[in-house]
Design an enzyme around this catalytic site. Structure first.
Site, PDB file in Angstrom:
ATOM      1  N   HIS A 283       0.930  -1.178  -0.292  1.00  0.00           N
ATOM      2  CA  HIS A 283      -0.004  -0.063  -0.024  1.00  0.00           C
ATOM      3  C   HIS A 283       0.772   1.152  -0.092  1.00  0.00           C
ATOM      4  CE1 HIS A 283      -3.335  -2.602   1.831  1.00  0.00           C
ATOM      5  NE2 HIS A 283      -3.436  -2.416   0.376  1.00  0.00           N
TER       6      HIS A 283
ATOM      7  N   GLU B  67       1.975   3.607   2.931  1.00  0.00           N
ATOM      8  CA  GLU B  67       2.738   3.011   4.123  1.00  0.00           C
ATOM      9  C   GLU B  67       4.183   2.909   4.133  1.00  0.00           C
ATOM     10  OE1 GLU B  67       0.619  -0.790   4.524  1.00  0.00           O
ATOM     11  OE2 GLU B  67      -1.454   0.517   4.379  1.00  0.00           O
TER      12      GLU B  67
ATOM     13  N   HIS C  56       2.997  -3.818   6.926  1.00  0.00           N
ATOM     14  CA  HIS C  56       1.736  -2.750   6.706  1.00  0.00           C
ATOM     15  C   HIS C  56       1.749  -1.739   7.722  1.00  0.00           C
ATOM     16  CE1 HIS C  56      -0.432  -4.373   3.244  1.00  0.00           C
ATOM     17  NE2 HIS C  56       0.041  -5.391   3.744  1.00  0.00           N
TER      18      HIS C  56
ATOM     19  N   GLU D 256       0.852  -5.112  11.071  1.00  0.00           N
ATOM     20  CA  GLU D 256       0.261  -3.818  11.104  1.00  0.00           C
ATOM     21  C   GLU D 256       1.446  -2.800  12.100  1.00  0.00           C
ATOM     22  OE1 GLU D 256      -1.503  -2.476   8.991  1.00  0.00           O
ATOM     23  OE2 GLU D 256      -2.886  -3.981   8.324  1.00  0.00           O
TER      24      GLU D 256
END
Length: 435
Positions: free
Chosen positions: A175, A178, A310, A383
């Site tokens: 993404h 990020e 991420h 994450e």
């Protein structure tokens, strides 16, 4: 803060415009989420209230909304004015969140210059390769839609030889916005190289493992989000969509396992979670998938473990994402136990929350599900920092980069240590690990 009442659509345009103008004066200025919107229209984050369960979060995601953050009874999303209005029309209650720039306080908003650019990241890889020629080699494994190189970096003792050793893959920056994940790749590269021959654990691991790092899976998106002078909050790649004025595919909904199966992605090109026209229709997805398939030697996949980095939320996630069930086709109770045990061990070292991916909400066509179901690789998502938008969201300030990348040192080494047989983490070595 402005709250958008349930089922009402009053004064939304004026409110969002006022807030958007405030954002564009700060370091976290953003542009429209897809090319249908006017260039002057900004996206921002909203808290969506009364979304407290996985089912409720999945229902919201099925509107084509990308969920940034899960709270106890609400979620945070990024949206432009038009998407916020659509959600309000559907009965959702939205509250526009202030940015660090707007609210002031101890958190300083990040600037694009806080992070390595795509070119600077590749230069750092080249420097490591020159400084540690016996440990580091890199190769271009393909190109992005706009022709940028996607690079895989190998780190191992005797790096020039393809030895019969467990391989571990780390991917970053699927993404675009990020950017902390690219810093994570460079941290890992720096730590493994500088500590080899000095740190006994790292030395032993690189003597018996082969490590692969892909610092940016989505270089076009990274460049677009970072290098205009202000952040754009861009998520997808930069591939045009046939028959649509919208740009981009969500690469982490584009993998060829249960693609589009379960309402965990969107078929609308303008959505933040658009899954693409077909599995692996994103050229970047195909490049990485082909690389992984190419690591099968004599029919046996050499990559045994993987983390896809991420931001944000401070979570350790594992398959499956497409179903709420703990077990499903290709994922036995023993497999699930190994995922949970290893995921929990890594989370114990960095303070993240460990859980199955679908505990958040249903996703389909993800890298974790594909790597496990199609390639038999123990695949996790991290994450990273922060836990909430209050810590900077997708753009934490540069002064936390060293701390938050180093925070994952032990987790990375834990995955490497179990790469020979992940089932050992669950005490199942007698059934699955060769003597």
């Amino acid at each position: 803060m402005r709250r958008f009442p349930r089922g009402r659509r009053t004064a939304i345009a004026a409110t969002v415009l006022t807030l958007a103008l405030a954002v564009t004066t700060g370091a976290q200025a953003t542009a429209a989420p897809d090319d249908r919107a006017p260039a002057a229209e900004a996206v921002r984050q909203y808290e969506v209230g009364d979304v407290a369960t996985a089912d409720a979060r999945t229902a919201l995601a099925r509107t084509g909304t990308a969920i940034d953050e899960v709270r106890s009874s609400s979620v945070v999303i990024t949206a432009d004015e038009a998407h916020a209005e659509r959600l309000a029309d559907l009965g959702y209650e939205l509250t526009a969140l202030t940015t660090p720039t707007e609210r002031g306080g101890p958190i300083t908003a990040a600037a694009p210059g806080d992070y390595h650019t795509y070119g600077e990241a590749l230069a750092a890889v080249a420097e490591a390769e020159a400084a540690y020629p016996d440990l580091v080699s890199s190769q271009v494994i393909g190109q992005s839609h706009e022709g940028r190189d996607i690079v895989a970096v190998k780190v191992s003792a005797n790096v020039a030889v393809d030895e019969d050793e467990p391989e571990v893959l780390f991917t970053h920056n699927q993404h675009a916005r990020e950017h902390l994940t690219v810093e994570m790749a460079l941290y890992t590269l720096g730590e493994l190289t500088s500590q080899y021959g000095t740190d006994p654990e790292i030395t032993a691991l690189l003597d018996s493992r082969e490590v692969w790092l892909i610092p940016s899976v989505n270089p076009d998106g990274k460049v677009y989000d970072q290098e205009s002078g202000s952040f754009r909050s861009w998520r997808k790649n930069r591939q045009p969509n046939a028959g649509s004025s919208s740009t981009g595919t969500d690469l982490n909904r584009n993998w060829a396992y249960e693609w589009g199966c379960c309402g965990g992605s969107s078929g609308s090109p303008g959505s933040e979670t658009y899954r693409g026209a077909a599995p692996e229709s994103g050229p970047e997805t195909t490049v990485v998938a082909d690389f992984v398939r190419g690591r099968a030697v004599g029919g046996e996949q050499q990559i045994t473990a993987h983390i896809d980095f991420h931001t944000y939320g401070e979570l350790v996630l594992w398959p499956y994402g497409f179903t709420y069930a703990d077990t499903a086709a290709g994922l036995t109770a023993d497999d699930a136990a190994a995922f949970e045990a290893l995921g929990t061990a890594m989370a114990d070292s960095n303070g993240y929350t460990p859980q199955q991916s679908s505990d958040l909400y249903i996703t389909d066509g993800t890298i974790n599900d594909w790597l496990w179901a199609d390639q038999g690789i123990f695949s996790f998502t991290f994450e990273m920092y922060p836990t909430s938008s209050g810590g900077g969201g997708f753009y934490p300030p540069g002064d936390v980069i060293d701390r938050e990348t180093g925070r994952n040192r032990e987790a990375v080494l834990t995955l490497l240590s179990y790469a020979d047989c992940a089932y050992r983490a669950a005490g199942l070595e007698g059934e699955y690990c060769a003597a």
